[in-house]
Design a protein around this motif. Structure first.
Motif, PDB file in Angstrom:
ATOM      1  N   MET A   1       4.493 -10.563   7.469  1.00  0.00           N
ATOM      2  CA  MET A   1       5.804  -9.898   7.465  1.00  0.00           C
ATOM      3  C   MET A   1       5.715  -8.538   6.772  1.00  0.00           C
ATOM      4  O   MET A   1       6.154  -7.510   7.310  1.00  0.00           O
ATOM      5  N   ASN A   2       5.126  -8.519   5.601  1.00  0.00           N
ATOM      6  CA  ASN A   2       5.051  -7.281   4.819  1.00  0.00           C
ATOM      7  C   ASN A   2       4.096  -6.259   5.436  1.00  0.00           C
ATOM      8  O   ASN A   2       4.387  -5.060   5.462  1.00  0.00           O
ATOM      9  N   THR A   3       2.963  -6.742   5.933  1.00  0.00           N
ATOM     10  CA  THR A   3       1.950  -5.829   6.483  1.00  0.00           C
ATOM     11  C   THR A   3       2.439  -5.157   7.759  1.00  0.00           C
ATOM     12  O   THR A   3       2.273  -3.943   7.941  1.00  0.00           O
ATOM     13  N   ILE A   4       3.037  -5.925   8.641  1.00  0.00           N
ATOM     14  CA  ILE A   4       3.528  -5.349   9.896  1.00  0.00           C
ATOM     15  C   ILE A   4       4.702  -4.410   9.638  1.00  0.00           C
ATOM     16  O   ILE A   4       4.828  -3.358  10.280  1.00  0.00           O
ATOM     17  N   SER A   5       5.538  -4.761   8.692  1.00  0.00           N
ATOM     18  CA  SER A   5       6.654  -3.883   8.336  1.00  0.00           C
ATOM     19  C   SER A   5       6.138  -2.531   7.848  1.00  0.00           C
ATOM     20  O   SER A   5       6.637  -1.469   8.256  1.00  0.00           O
ATOM     21  N   GLU A   6       5.120  -2.556   7.008  1.00  0.00           N
ATOM     22  CA  GLU A   6       4.545  -1.313   6.495  1.00  0.00           C
ATOM     23  C   GLU A   6       3.846  -0.529   7.605  1.00  0.00           C
ATOM     24  O   GLU A   6       3.951   0.703   7.673  1.00  0.00           O
ATOM     25  N   PHE A   7       3.148  -1.244   8.484  1.00  0.00           N
ATOM     26  CA  PHE A   7       2.423  -0.609   9.586  1.00  0.00           C
ATOM     27  C   PHE A   7       3.375   0.184  10.480  1.00  0.00           C
ATOM     28  O   PHE A   7       3.143   1.361  10.782  1.00  0.00           O
ATOM     29  N   PHE A   8       4.468  -0.442  10.901  1.00  0.00           N
ATOM     30  CA  PHE A   8       5.389   0.236  11.806  1.00  0.00           C
ATOM     31  C   PHE A   8       6.272   1.258  11.087  1.00  0.00           C
ATOM     32  O   PHE A   8       6.734   2.224  11.707  1.00  0.00           O
TER      33      PHE A   8
ATOM     34  N   LEU B   1      14.174  -2.701  14.639  1.00  0.00           N
ATOM     35  CA  LEU B   1      12.992  -3.121  15.392  1.00  0.00           C
ATOM     36  C   LEU B   1      11.880  -3.554  14.441  1.00  0.00           C
ATOM     37  O   LEU B   1      11.206  -4.564  14.690  1.00  0.00           O
ATOM     38  N   ILE B   2      11.671  -2.808  13.377  1.00  0.00           N
ATOM     39  CA  ILE B   2      10.632  -3.169  12.408  1.00  0.00           C
ATOM     40  C   ILE B   2      10.896  -4.557  11.842  1.00  0.00           C
ATOM     41  O   ILE B   2       9.983  -5.378  11.702  1.00  0.00           O
ATOM     42  N   ASN B   3      12.140  -4.836  11.548  1.00  0.00           N
ATOM     43  CA  ASN B   3      12.509  -6.150  11.027  1.00  0.00           C
ATOM     44  C   ASN B   3      12.267  -7.240  12.071  1.00  0.00           C
ATOM     45  O   ASN B   3      11.711  -8.306  11.766  1.00  0.00           O
TER      46      ASN B   3
ATOM     47  N   ILE C   1       4.549 -10.817  22.870  1.00  0.00           N
ATOM     48  CA  ILE C   1       5.217 -10.011  21.842  1.00  0.00           C
ATOM     49  C   ILE C   1       4.913  -8.532  22.054  1.00  0.00           C
ATOM     50  O   ILE C   1       5.796  -7.676  21.909  1.00  0.00           O
ATOM     51  N   GLU C   2       3.685  -8.228  22.408  1.00  0.00           N
ATOM     52  CA  GLU C   2       3.310  -6.833  22.653  1.00  0.00           C
ATOM     53  C   GLU C   2       4.146  -6.240  23.788  1.00  0.00           C
ATOM     54  O   GLU C   2       4.659  -5.120  23.685  1.00  0.00           O
ATOM     55  N   LYS C   3       4.300  -6.992  24.868  1.00  0.00           N
ATOM     56  CA  LYS C   3       5.093  -6.512  26.006  1.00  0.00           C
ATOM     57  C   LYS C   3       6.564  -6.354  25.628  1.00  0.00           C
ATOM     58  O   LYS C   3       7.235  -5.419  26.079  1.00  0.00           O
ATOM     59  N   LYS C   4       7.048  -7.265  24.805  1.00  0.00           N
ATOM     60  CA  LYS C   4       8.467  -7.253  24.421  1.00  0.00           C
ATOM     61  C   LYS C   4       8.851  -5.974  23.685  1.00  0.00           C
ATOM     62  O   LYS C   4       9.949  -5.433  23.884  1.00  0.00           O
ATOM     63  N   PHE C   5       7.940  -5.466  22.848  1.00  0.00           N
ATOM     64  CA  PHE C   5       8.293  -4.321  22.010  1.00  0.00           C
ATOM     65  C   PHE C   5       7.712  -2.992  22.499  1.00  0.00           C
ATOM     66  O   PHE C   5       8.101  -1.938  21.997  1.00  0.00           O
ATOM     67  N   THR C   6       6.805  -3.035  23.466  1.00  0.00           N
ATOM     68  CA  THR C   6       6.272  -1.791  24.023  1.00  0.00           C
ATOM     69  C   THR C   6       7.375  -1.065  24.794  1.00  0.00           C
ATOM     70  O   THR C   6       8.120  -1.667  25.561  1.00  0.00           O
TER      71      THR C   6
ATOM     72  N   LYS D   1       4.690   7.909  20.230  1.00  0.00           N
ATOM     73  CA  LYS D   1       5.080   9.305  20.394  1.00  0.00           C
ATOM     74  C   LYS D   1       6.598   9.398  20.332  1.00  0.00           C
ATOM     75  O   LYS D   1       7.296   8.674  21.046  1.00  0.00           O
ATOM     76  N   ASN D   2       7.078  10.283  19.465  1.00  0.00           N
ATOM     77  CA  ASN D   2       8.526  10.443  19.265  1.00  0.00           C
ATOM     78  C   ASN D   2       9.198   9.108  18.946  1.00  0.00           C
ATOM     79  O   ASN D   2      10.267   8.784  19.463  1.00  0.00           O
ATOM     80  N   LYS D   3       8.516   8.323  18.124  1.00  0.00           N
ATOM     81  CA  LYS D   3       8.996   7.018  17.654  1.00  0.00           C
ATOM     82  C   LYS D   3       9.050   5.944  18.745  1.00  0.00           C
ATOM     83  O   LYS D   3       9.549   4.846  18.505  1.00  0.00           O
ATOM     84  N   ILE D   4       8.517   6.246  19.929  1.00  0.00           N
ATOM     85  CA  ILE D   4       8.477   5.259  21.008  1.00  0.00           C
ATOM     86  C   ILE D   4       7.097   4.607  21.031  1.00  0.00           C
ATOM     87  O   ILE D   4       6.074   5.296  21.029  1.00  0.00           O
ATOM     88  N   ILE D   5       7.073   3.282  21.057  1.00  0.00           N
ATOM     89  CA  ILE D   5       5.801   2.554  21.122  1.00  0.00           C
ATOM     90  C   ILE D   5       5.303   2.572  22.562  1.00  0.00           C
ATOM     91  O   ILE D   5       5.865   1.916  23.440  1.00  0.00           O
TER      92      ILE D   5
END
Length: 275
Positions: free
Chosen positions: A262-269, A232-234, A219-224, A195-199
């Motif tokens: 690398m490519n799939t997650i970059s596109e996802f986010f 961040l996407i990189n 990793i999930e906790k690190k970026f949430t 929401k509003n670009k916040i994970i």
């Protein structure tokens, strides 16, 4: 398999409880059973569970409940599975091998026989789902990881998927030689709330790497809680690509997996940043 002495066909769970033993072998769709047990000389009692009342898909206020005898074809074509989680369940089930296999393979069997190429364990982990296990005396509800780690005996009766994630963003893709292939180079099963670009929440699960679904709570906790930016996407793409690579660095497709992650997650986010 030359030692088979008895084959039972219970029609109720009460009947099942009377004949089930810890060393009993359960059989339903049979798409994997005989291959897994072809060298099992201790196979004495088989319980054919196909007539048990475990073929249903229900939706209540908090969960979707799927009976363990539901097939992949059932899930693919069920209206609840099509309409919930933006069709994530239906779409993921459609990626399971050929139509013939989807007609026979059950969700319970896909969970009970761990394999790197199984799809439903990924889906359940992505949704933080739980399974309901019956050991002939009592029912136990547990996360999928507990079922695998504790190696409990019994019959999986139900899969419970929380509706709390119904409005999240989902992504599922199996990268394989053909769409009807059971095997894959890598499988992606993602969920995120933004929401509003916040994970606000994220769950990224990978298949075809290890026999169990592969994910990283750290990793999930690190970026949430972080804002989705190009940096961040990189960062998140690099971290996950290294994580997947290090899970099996000697595999012949390790470098390929690293690049495609690398490519799939970059596109996802990148897509999430535009929501």
């Amino acid at each position: 398999m030359n030692n088979i002495k008895n084959i039972y066909f219970p029609t109720t769970l009460r009947d099942f409880s009377k004949i089930f033993k810890k060393n009993s072998s359960l059989i339903a769709g049979s798409t994997y059973f005989f291959n897994a047990n072809k060298k099992n000389n201790l196979l004495n009692d088989i319980i054919a569970i196909t007539e048990l009342p475990l073929k249903y898909i229900k939706k209540d206020k908090k969960n979707i409940r799927i009976g363990s005898l539901v097939t992949f074809d059932d899930i693919e074509n069920n209206d609840i599975c099509k309409d919930t989680y933006f069709g994530f369940l239906s779409h993921s089930a459609s990626n399971c091998s050929s139509q013939l296999i989807r007609n026979m393979a059950t969700i319970g069997g896909n969970i009970a026989h761990p394999n790197a190429f199984n799809i439903m364990p990924l889906v359940i982990e992505t949704l933080n789902g739980k399974i309901k296990l019956y050991d002939g005396k009592k029912y136990t509800i547990m996360p999928l990881t507990d079922y695998y780690n504790k190696k409990l005996s019994g019959i999986i009766t139900e899969i419970i998927l929380p509706l709390a994630y119904d409005r999240d963003f989902f992504y599922f893709e199996k990268i394989a030689k053909t769409s009807s292939s059971w095997e894959s180079y890598i499988t992606f099963s993602f969920r995120a709330s933004v929401k509003n670009k916040i994970i606000n929440d994220m769950r990224l699960v990978f298949g075809a790497i290890t026999s169990m679904p592969l994910s990283s709570i750290n990793i999930e906790k690190k970026f949430t809680g972080k804002e989705i930016t190009k940096e961040l996407i990189n960062d998140i793409s690099k971290e996950y690509s290294e994580f997947v690579y290090n899970a099996h660095p000697s595999h012949k497709y390790a470098e390929y997996r690293k690049n495609v992650v690398m490519n799939t997650i970059s596109e996802f986010f990148s897509k999430l940043s535009k929501r």
